[in-house]
Write an enzyme that holds these catalytic residues in place. Sequence first.
Site, mmCIF file in Angstrom:
data_model
loop_
_atom_site.group_PDB
_atom_site.id
_atom_site.type_symbol
_atom_site.label_atom_id
_atom_site.label_comp_id
_atom_site.label_asym_id
_atom_site.label_seq_id
_atom_site.Cartn_x
_atom_site.Cartn_y
_atom_site.Cartn_z
ATOM 1 N N LYS A 21 0.836 -1.205 0.000
ATOM 2 C CA LYS A 21 0.000 0.000 0.000
ATOM 3 C C LYS A 21 0.862 1.242 0.000
ATOM 4 O O LYS A 21 2.003 1.253 0.486
ATOM 5 C CB LYS A 21 -0.964 0.011 1.190
ATOM 6 C CG LYS A 21 -0.323 -0.083 2.577
ATOM 7 C CD LYS A 21 0.223 1.215 3.135
ATOM 8 C CE LYS A 21 0.814 1.060 4.524
ATOM 9 N NZ LYS A 21 1.573 2.256 4.995
ATOM 10 N N ASP A 156 -2.993 -1.119 10.673
ATOM 11 C CA ASP A 156 -3.017 -1.040 9.211
ATOM 12 C C ASP A 156 -3.830 -2.154 8.561
ATOM 13 O O ASP A 156 -4.105 -2.104 7.365
ATOM 14 C CB ASP A 156 -1.582 -1.118 8.649
ATOM 15 C CG ASP A 156 -0.944 0.255 8.479
ATOM 16 O OD1 ASP A 156 -1.650 1.262 8.663
ATOM 17 O OD2 ASP A 156 0.254 0.309 8.167
#
Length: 303
Positions: A21, A156
């Site tokens: 990401k 996350d």
Amino acid sequence: MQGMRIPRESPAGWLIEAPAKLNVYLDVLPRRPDGFHGIRTLLCPVRLSDTLCLRPDNALRGEVRLTIRSHHRSIDASQVPTDDRNLVTRALRGVWAARRLEAGCHVTIEKRIPSQAGLGGGSSDAAAAIVAANHLWDLRLTPEEALSVAAAVGSDVPGQLSGTANLCEGRGEQVTPAPIPAGVPCVIAKPAAGLSTAEVFSRCTPGEADGGSVTKLLAALRHGRWQKLPSLVSNQLQAAAMELCDELRMLAAAFHQFPFVAHQMTGSGAAYFGVCRSHQQALQAVAWLRARQAAWAVATCTA
């Protein structure tokens, strides 16, 4: 879990991709009563992935046996834990506990995402494990249950369950889909040095909680106004990371010299990314960066 990935069967086991990401936007907010910093971040997956191969083995009775393989000399597989410190182990045990299931699994992780880079490799592996386990054991977790398991594993992880772009708030568990188109070319690079997330956060001064900047960024992305990105992308951890890592400062200076649409550090570093105008420009940028400060660099695109 609607919209989530489905693992595919292979002779070796069940395979699922775990994409890296990029933090296109990251605000660090004051500490909450639970001790965690509040965050507001725009996560965007890219077409750079670890691959997990899962082989269920209920004879293991709650045990997860991990094997790590590396795909690049800059990724040292021996540095990736294979015990309870690995988020995949915690994710699988969390899923089984949610259904009071006594199961076991062999997991092989093909690592392509470098560690200590701010690319969310470990968190993405954990998110992929949750999605795969839900499918393999037919657990039928609701989205809320999956998010709860993910949040217990790491801040996350919830934003990476879907494998799509998300705005994440709270400590990361409040997830809203975000309008970042797939196929946008970009470059990610990393110096040889890595950074500790905890140390970078400890050096960061939290900001205010107005949210106006990320709203403007989302509007620009929604309408394809790429010329606005340089003034809107932001990472509040970048200044603290630069204080800790001279190599990151030099890599950022190299990015400043190339005509990217926009560029900044991702997560807590030490990886840095640039948005490109074309795939050809991305390939040129990789070669340019490798000749300067990057120990690792790759051309990819948003997923």
